[in-house]
Design a protein around this motif. Structure first.
Motif, mmCIF file in Angstrom:
data_model
loop_
_atom_site.group_PDB
_atom_site.id
_atom_site.type_symbol
_atom_site.label_atom_id
_atom_site.label_comp_id
_atom_site.label_asym_id
_atom_site.label_seq_id
_atom_site.Cartn_x
_atom_site.Cartn_y
_atom_site.Cartn_z
ATOM 1 N N HIS A 1 53.829 -22.615 -34.616
ATOM 2 C CA HIS A 1 53.012 -21.660 -33.885
ATOM 3 C C HIS A 1 53.621 -21.436 -32.783
ATOM 4 O O HIS A 1 54.178 -22.470 -31.699
ATOM 5 N N PRO B 1 42.529 -18.008 -24.141
ATOM 6 C CA PRO B 1 43.915 -18.041 -24.433
ATOM 7 C C PRO B 1 44.605 -18.028 -22.900
ATOM 8 O O PRO B 1 44.299 -17.383 -22.142
ATOM 9 N N GLY B 2 45.949 -18.683 -22.796
ATOM 10 C CA GLY B 2 46.630 -18.395 -22.034
ATOM 11 C C GLY B 2 47.280 -19.798 -21.367
ATOM 12 O O GLY B 2 48.579 -19.787 -20.836
ATOM 13 N N PHE B 3 46.667 -20.936 -21.748
ATOM 14 C CA PHE B 3 47.148 -22.308 -21.403
ATOM 15 C C PHE B 3 47.114 -23.339 -22.680
ATOM 16 O O PHE B 3 45.976 -23.204 -23.216
ATOM 17 N N GLY B 4 47.860 -24.238 -22.616
ATOM 18 C CA GLY B 4 47.665 -25.372 -23.454
ATOM 19 C C GLY B 4 46.986 -26.526 -22.948
ATOM 20 O O GLY B 4 46.623 -26.412 -21.446
ATOM 21 N N GLY B 5 46.386 -27.493 -23.382
ATOM 22 C CA GLY B 5 45.576 -28.508 -23.022
ATOM 23 C C GLY B 5 44.068 -28.228 -22.263
ATOM 24 O O GLY B 5 43.750 -29.123 -21.690
ATOM 25 N N SER C 1 51.953 -26.402 -31.705
ATOM 26 C CA SER C 1 52.366 -25.133 -30.795
ATOM 27 C C SER C 1 53.503 -25.449 -29.851
ATOM 28 O O SER C 1 53.237 -26.399 -29.122
ATOM 29 N N ASP D 1 42.542 -22.380 -32.763
ATOM 30 C CA ASP D 1 43.574 -22.444 -31.882
ATOM 31 C C ASP D 1 43.014 -22.959 -30.463
ATOM 32 O O ASP D 1 42.123 -22.173 -29.905
ATOM 33 N N ASP E 1 53.503 -19.190 -29.252
ATOM 34 C CA ASP E 1 52.551 -18.362 -28.430
ATOM 35 C C ASP E 1 53.463 -17.551 -27.500
ATOM 36 O O ASP E 1 54.181 -17.637 -26.576
ATOM 37 N N GLY F 1 42.476 -26.758 -28.184
ATOM 38 C CA GLY F 1 41.688 -28.006 -28.116
ATOM 39 C C GLY F 1 41.591 -28.924 -29.013
ATOM 40 O O GLY F 1 40.769 -29.747 -29.400
ATOM 41 N N GLY G 1 48.547 -28.189 -29.867
ATOM 42 C CA GLY G 1 50.020 -28.097 -28.767
ATOM 43 C C GLY G 1 49.882 -29.628 -28.275
ATOM 44 O O GLY G 1 50.764 -30.431 -28.633
ATOM 45 N N SER G 2 48.995 -29.777 -27.143
ATOM 46 C CA SER G 2 48.992 -31.099 -26.650
ATOM 47 C C SER G 2 48.776 -32.272 -27.287
ATOM 48 O O SER G 2 49.395 -33.380 -27.251
ATOM 49 N N LEU H 1 54.100 -24.482 -27.315
ATOM 50 C CA LEU H 1 54.047 -24.128 -25.644
ATOM 51 C C LEU H 1 53.801 -25.653 -25.345
ATOM 52 O O LEU H 1 54.149 -25.792 -23.922
ATOM 53 N N HIS I 1 51.779 -15.881 -32.443
ATOM 54 C CA HIS I 1 50.639 -15.541 -31.837
ATOM 55 C C HIS I 1 50.657 -14.718 -30.465
ATOM 56 O O HIS I 1 51.432 -15.023 -29.708
HETATM 57 C C1 DX5 Z 1 46.314 -21.023 -25.910
HETATM 58 C C2 DX5 Z 1 47.344 -20.955 -26.989
HETATM 59 C C3 DX5 Z 1 47.503 -22.328 -27.910
HETATM 60 C C4 DX5 Z 1 47.753 -23.545 -27.145
HETATM 61 C C5 DX5 Z 1 47.064 -24.509 -27.558
HETATM 62 O O1 DX5 Z 1 46.451 -19.997 -25.315
HETATM 63 O O2 DX5 Z 1 47.412 -19.829 -27.940
HETATM 64 O O3 DX5 Z 1 48.147 -22.131 -29.093
HETATM 65 O O4 DX5 Z 1 49.354 -23.670 -27.221
HETATM 66 O O5 DX5 Z 1 47.219 -25.698 -27.151
HETATM 67 P P1 DX5 Z 1 46.139 -26.995 -27.190
HETATM 68 O O6 DX5 Z 1 46.351 -27.389 -28.331
HETATM 69 O O7 DX5 Z 1 46.954 -27.907 -26.191
HETATM 70 O O8 DX5 Z 1 45.077 -26.842 -26.705
#
Ligand code: DX5
Ligand code: ZN
Length: 230
Positions: A37, A145-149, A12, A177, A39, A179, A199-200, A14, A70
């Motif tokens: 991916h 959904p909304g944030f990575g990590g 991702s 998608d 976001d 964690g 992502g992270s 993101l 997404h």
């Molecule tokens: C969350 C996004 C994910 C996010 C995943 O709302 O849809 O795609 O980037 O990030 P990680 O892998 O860090 O949880």
């Protein structure tokens, strides 16, 4: 049991450097990413804002694999054509984004793109049953959904099992998608997932100037995911 599909790792962006998407995409693809991916967040359906069709179009020319878009936006329908024209290969909308998800999936299919259906952690697998024949991909959110990590929500693993059973022999990807790490990836591939967004866990420790950690991270997730394949 049907033949298992190859695991796909979808970093991702993101978690990439937002000022350097072109080189970040080249780096993750060179380091083994299968899909990219993207976001899209609207500050309304989710409490964060990212970007819209012009940016997706601008990065499209850097993507040589599959651009997996997404959409965490509501409403979705007024923007489907714009994301299709921007060059998405897969367009995923949330089941919770409005009252007419069936129409939304039809509209995505009508653009000629693959249609994805995303489920928030609070949405049961059974909600997908009337929509299965309109889906090319089902995305199980393992975070809100909304944030990575964020931290992986373990209660979603049973949902993945249920969905795999409901899907049967249909050619539908099950994407996870949120964690995903080498620790959580095997839990979801054992339950039947084949596309892992991360992502992270992909971008951690690397950069466009030092992309080798991206490759090591992708390989670690893939190895753990494949070892648990049922
Ligand atoms: C969350 C996004 C994910 C996010 C995943 O709302 O849809 O795609 O980037 O990030 P990680 O892998 O860090 O949880
Ligand atoms: Zn996502």
């Amino acid at each position: 049991m049907t033949l298992a599909r190859a695991i796909k790792i979808a970093p991702s962006i993101l978690s990439a450097d937002f000022a350097d998407f072109g080189r970040e995409i080249h780096a993750i693809e060179a380091q083994g990413a299968d899909w990219v991916h993207v976001d899209v967040m609207d500050g309304h359906f989710v409490p964060n804002l990212t970007f819209g069709p012009p940016l997706v179009k601008a990065i499209r020319r850097h993507v040589t694999t599959v651009m997996d878009v997404h959409l965490m936006i509501a409403p979705v329908d007024p923007y489907i054509d714009a994301f299709a024209e921007a060059g998405a290969d897969v367009i995923t909308a949330h089941l919770e984004a409005g009252p007419h998800i069936h129409r939304t999936l039809q509209a995505i299919r009508a653009t000629g793109k693959k249609a994805g259906l995303a489920l928030n952690p609070g949405t049961p697998a059974e909600a997908v049953a009337p929509l299965l024949d309109l889906c090319d991909l089902i995305c199980v959110m393992t975070v809100n959904p909304g944030f990575g990590g964020q931290k992986f929500i373990h209660s979603q693993i049973d949902k993945v099992h249920s969905l795999r059973g409901m899907i049967g022999d249909r050619p539908i990807h099950v994407e996870i998608d949120g964690g995903i790490t080498p620790e959580t990836a095997p839990l979801v591939t054992a339950a039947g997932a084949d596309v892992l967004v991360a992502g992270s866990a992909v971008f951690s420790g690397g950069s466009v100037a030092n992309p080798a950690p991206y490759g090591a991270n992708i390989r670690a997730i893939r190895a753990a995911a494949e070892a648990a394949r049922r």
